[in-house]
Enzyme design. Sequence first.
Site, PDB file in Angstrom:
ATOM      1  CG  HIS A  33      14.622  20.419  -2.480  1.00 55.51           C
ATOM      2  ND1 HIS A  33      14.887  20.029  -1.191  1.00 55.51           N
ATOM      3  CD2 HIS A  33      14.676  19.303  -3.240  1.00 55.51           C
ATOM      4  CE1 HIS A  33      15.070  18.710  -1.179  1.00 55.51           C
ATOM      5  NE2 HIS A  33      14.955  18.246  -2.390  1.00 55.51           N
ATOM      6  N   GLY A 119       6.030  16.435   3.248  1.00 58.64           N
ATOM      7  CA  GLY A 119       7.398  15.946   3.084  1.00 58.64           C
ATOM      8  C   GLY A 119       7.351  14.535   2.525  1.00 58.64           C
ATOM      9  CG  LEU A 121       7.180  14.128  -2.918  1.00 59.38           C
ATOM     10  CD1 LEU A 121       8.090  13.913  -4.104  1.00 59.38           C
ATOM     11  CD2 LEU A 121       6.704  15.557  -2.856  1.00 59.38           C
ATOM     12  CB  SER A 309     -15.785  -6.699   7.682  1.00 54.10           C
ATOM     13  OG  SER A 309     -16.182  -7.427   6.537  1.00 54.10           O
ATOM     14  CD  GLU A 330      -6.722  -0.277   2.394  1.00 54.55           C
ATOM     15  OE1 GLU A 330      -5.885  -0.080   1.478  1.00 54.55           O
ATOM     16  OE2 GLU A 330      -7.597  -1.169   2.311  1.00 54.55           O
ATOM     17  CG  PHE A 356      -6.420  -4.427   4.455  1.00 56.59           C
ATOM     18  CD1 PHE A 356      -5.426  -5.318   4.087  1.00 56.59           C
ATOM     19  CD2 PHE A 356      -7.740  -4.831   4.348  1.00 56.59           C
ATOM     20  CE1 PHE A 356      -5.730  -6.587   3.606  1.00 56.59           C
ATOM     21  CE2 PHE A 356      -8.063  -6.093   3.871  1.00 56.59           C
ATOM     22  CZ  PHE A 356      -7.052  -6.975   3.484  1.00 56.59           C
ATOM     23  CG  HIS A 380     -11.610  -8.948  10.315  1.00 58.12           C
ATOM     24  ND1 HIS A 380     -12.516  -7.941  10.547  1.00 58.12           N
ATOM     25  CD2 HIS A 380     -12.300  -9.966   9.766  1.00 58.12           C
ATOM     26  CE1 HIS A 380     -13.705  -8.322  10.131  1.00 58.12           C
ATOM     27  NE2 HIS A 380     -13.614  -9.556   9.670  1.00 58.12           N
ATOM     28  CG  ASP A 388     -11.195 -14.592   5.014  1.00 61.25           C
ATOM     29  OD1 ASP A 388     -11.693 -15.481   4.299  1.00 61.25           O
ATOM     30  OD2 ASP A 388     -11.820 -13.571   5.363  1.00 61.25           O
ATOM     31  CD  GLN A 392      -7.630 -10.846   3.445  1.00 57.93           C
ATOM     32  OE1 GLN A 392      -8.460  -9.953   3.542  1.00 57.93           O
ATOM     33  NE2 GLN A 392      -6.710 -10.890   2.491  1.00 57.93           N
TER      34      GLN A 392
END
Lengths: 582, 582
Positions: A33, A119, A121, A309, A330, A356, A380, A388, A392
């Site tokens: 590059h 590495g 982005l 939670s 996250e 998540f 969870h 849920d 989830q």
Amino acid sequence: LAGSRPLQHGRGSALRDVANRLRVRALRARGNHPTSCCSAAEIAAVLFFQAMRYWARQPAHPSNDCFVLSKGHAAPLLYAAWAEASFLKEPELLNLRKINSDLEGHPTPRLPFVDVATGLLGQGLGVACGMAYSRQVLRQGQVSALGGRPSLGQMAGENWVAMGGAGVGKLGEAWPGCDPTLSGQWVDPGSHWGENPGVLAHFCSLPGGGSLPGVEDAENWHGKPMPKDKVESIIGAIQSQIQTHEVLVPQPPIEDVPQISIAGICMPSPSEYTTGDKVATRKAYGVALAKLGAASEHVVALDGDTKNSTFSELFKQAHPERYIECYIAEQNMVSVILGCAARDQAVVFASTFAAFFTRAFVHIRMGAISQSNLNLCGSHCGVSIGEDGPSQMALEDIAMFRAIPGCTVFYPSDAVSTERAVCLAANTKGICFIRTSRPETPVIYPPEETFEIGQAKVVHKSDADRVTVIGAGVTLHEALAAAHELAKQGTHIRVIDPFTIKPLDAATIVNSAQATGGRIITVEDHYTEGGIGEAVAGEPGMVLQSLAVCGVPQSGKPAELLDLFGISTKSIIAAVKNTFAS
Amino acid sequence: LAGSRPLQHGRGSALRDVANRLRVRALRARGNHPTSCCSAAEIAAVLFFQAMRYWARQPAHPSNDCFVLSKGHAAPLLYAAWAEASFLKEPELLNLRKINSDLEGHPTPRLPFVDVATGLLGQGLGVACGMAYSRQVLRQGQVSALGGRPSLGQMAGENWVAMGGAGVGKLGEAWPGCDPTLSGQWVDPGSHWGENPGVLAHFCSLPGGGSLPGVEDAENWHGKPMPKDKVESIIGAIQSQIQTHEVLVPQPPIEDVPQISIAGICMPSPSEYTTGDKVATRKAYGVALAKLGAASEHVVALDGDTKNSTFSELFKQAHPERYIECYIAEQNMVSVILGCAARDQAVVFASTFAAFFTRAFVHIRMGAISQSNLNLCGSHCGVSIGEDGPSQMALEDIAMFRAIPGCTVFYPSDAVSTERAVCLAANTKGICFIRTSRPETPVIYPPEETFEIGQAKVVHKSDADRVTVIGAGVTLHEALAAAHELAKQGTHIRVIDPFTIKPLDAATIVNSAQATGGRIITVEDHYTEGGIGEAVAGEPGMVLQSLAVCGVPQSGKPAELLDLFGISTKSIIAAVKNTFAS
């Protein structure tokens, strides 16, 4: 605290010459590059030889300012800067990307001047925010992140998040007087720098090919090595622009960073649980984390807007000044925690629903490449969350974290072992994952019980055992219930709590298998693939039955779902009987 | 094309009454997020009974306008709207989140009016862009996405990306005259709607608790069921505001969508490779995709700014009007492709480096919950990419995709089998992953060779075989070289190409193991965890040696790295000999 540092005027031409020397080195290294390196040469020159304060001979000195090359593919530019600073020797630059060199295609902490591997982005600004956060607690240091246009362009998503609540914004809030700014497109050495105060400078580099005759602003040069026949003429043209050979010496840091130790953290008090108490492991995590925070002022906790939670709110209540709310982002949370953990400035824990963390898989894998010390708690897990529904329910998180090199995967089954897991994680190198469950389950270990990584517990045993059942979290309790029910019917089984899924206590499992005719049943609130069953299957000399969740689950009551997906007491009893039927 | 649809004036009070009836139903259902439902009630009323055109009795009718509930936790509001439209029966609403009901905690396509499962905040706008894209090709339809403040707040990252090149922007560009807009905070029924033309409307809902007496704008109500003692008085207060019982009937759609078929797509011509040709499987992917695009006008391809590396550029060159450049934003790319694939409007393929699909793991898992038909191609797998180093090397992608329910994992080892994989993926339900490699490897199958999902090929065999070696991609060629070398030394081995890692051809593997004394060696350019070795280990009656990459790799030449990480010909020969030593 370093912040605004106006340039010493009159150094502009010397800095321009530095920039061109960096270009020449980057081109000589024949990386992939060249344009991405050359377009940021002035910025690197100004940062390394004007703005930043550091000991060039001690790149990892705790008082040094920090630099994150968010556009990691410009690695040769970074290496060229450290050669200009006389830390790297010129000939070493020609070993770029070779197997015996630490000068990898993208920077990694195998080099002492790299804190976090890049590495991928877009992660740089979040990482820099985290570094600045650890630093602002110590009231020192300047952190710079250098990103290319993709970082500020298509990847804006992550950067916008980093600029928000849990990123730069948090610094401003946590640190009155800090006025973080993103500086602009172009750095003209010798000017403007002084107008960009603050702890963070995130630059966008020049149009592709900056200052490369015949290449600048031409199309299709990105990511292509400079052809041999062109490179020497281009280098010559650049060298002809160099006016002076003045060597610029970087400013030394203000040595105001105390040497801190984050090793050997012990809980300030024993566990306060009584065998038989019903406590959710997710709650035990929060209790343990708050205690750990009292044991060391270097413990920092983050959460992704799920603190009530995951129970990280207990840490926030006890140590509000060391809690970072990362909201529902996250990816940025993991970038920030990577930065917080850099240079062993903090013991870091981040929590959210285990499901998540799949949003941050790429950032977690970069954490492993960064040799980072992170602790992540995913709550969870599995179908046992109930109503849920599948979006989830974490059912792939064990597979994900097992595939992270060097990751320790804790899966505690009661409150006492959860508290031990938190303390062990705080003192363990690499990435640690703690998997917690939503339902309340009985405490099965006495407060003084000791735990080690890679050491399973045989929790139910007799000389008449004919099958070994391995459960974890809610399924360990299902296995114990099955053992009691089967005992009434005259069938005895051995029950094992693995405590850590990685590393796995193969010795205990293999020995138990041998003691029970080679018959092993694993039962887990996780998909079959990459889970406990597959981890155990690698061990020799056993006939394995794996009970795991197959297919996308649904809403329902936890007990109903454990039955429906074949990981309840009933299913374990059936599997044990089936072992002999076959 | 539906776009701006001014409200019929004078319906404002009827719409307000609808909104309040939706609130009452959402509260009666006793869900976990009453405030999130109530705050969007006016918006839902206006969308479902004023703006959108659809057949309420046929929610999946291809001509119906589309709706994405990005804030999936407001599911009871969605169910209430379909009850208002008389598709759901009132009593069914009380079965919310029960195991025998399709009314899950977050919406899934188990319900005919749900195209894409939600419950992961932030994905809705990207999904809606994808739906609008498939639709604009057909010149019809309006797509709406409804998100809460988190979607537009902390999760702004993803939404900013969706608003950019590969999202709403792309629609404007691909579809002159489309003027997509984000509308504002508040919808006053009976006004303003007409001022928001365009294919997409992404709303931010009202402050928490909208219109709930004693709850609106109060703290700590988010994500909490309304207490029994409060709920009846609140319902009473809302009902007292209802003035009319006028039933609003949604407008029927313009039935301009031809029934299209995306089934049974065949390649227009046979493979044009000759045994022995050296072709990278990543290139064979591009060649095959371009051919597939010629076979069906419904084939759409996306890429994450890596088209000259994944070779999807060959599709773009052949079918530019059906190529979507998603830039370096893999999460948004998967959201967009989810939308493109909805209602079987397109056969979709998305490609990037396999390592970068880890950025979209959470979106891929949502794709499985959405029962979506996606084809993803990940290139540059493993250490065999060489010099770019670990950040670019996919070594956890097989683990990730194996953990996706119903996912078909193709790992072709030459150009012919890659072309077959692309065609099979196009005709296979669920999520398909095709893993391609960077190096050029010899074509080993004749052009007419047929392949089936779950059917392995025995590529090297003799009656004297004493060990079975399973390789895939570059390691299959290493295994074949080992077989030839060992044969010279008088040791014969069987070599298997699994073709698909999931489903795995257990029968062929078990039979070969039996034929070779139960001795199996797997060799893969992937980490041990969740890879081919663990997939095979589950099968009975074999002694398995797994050769895989352990620990974080580095830069180097591909051949050097295969040796260094013990997955080269040399390592296979050593493992075969070791089998007899032990």
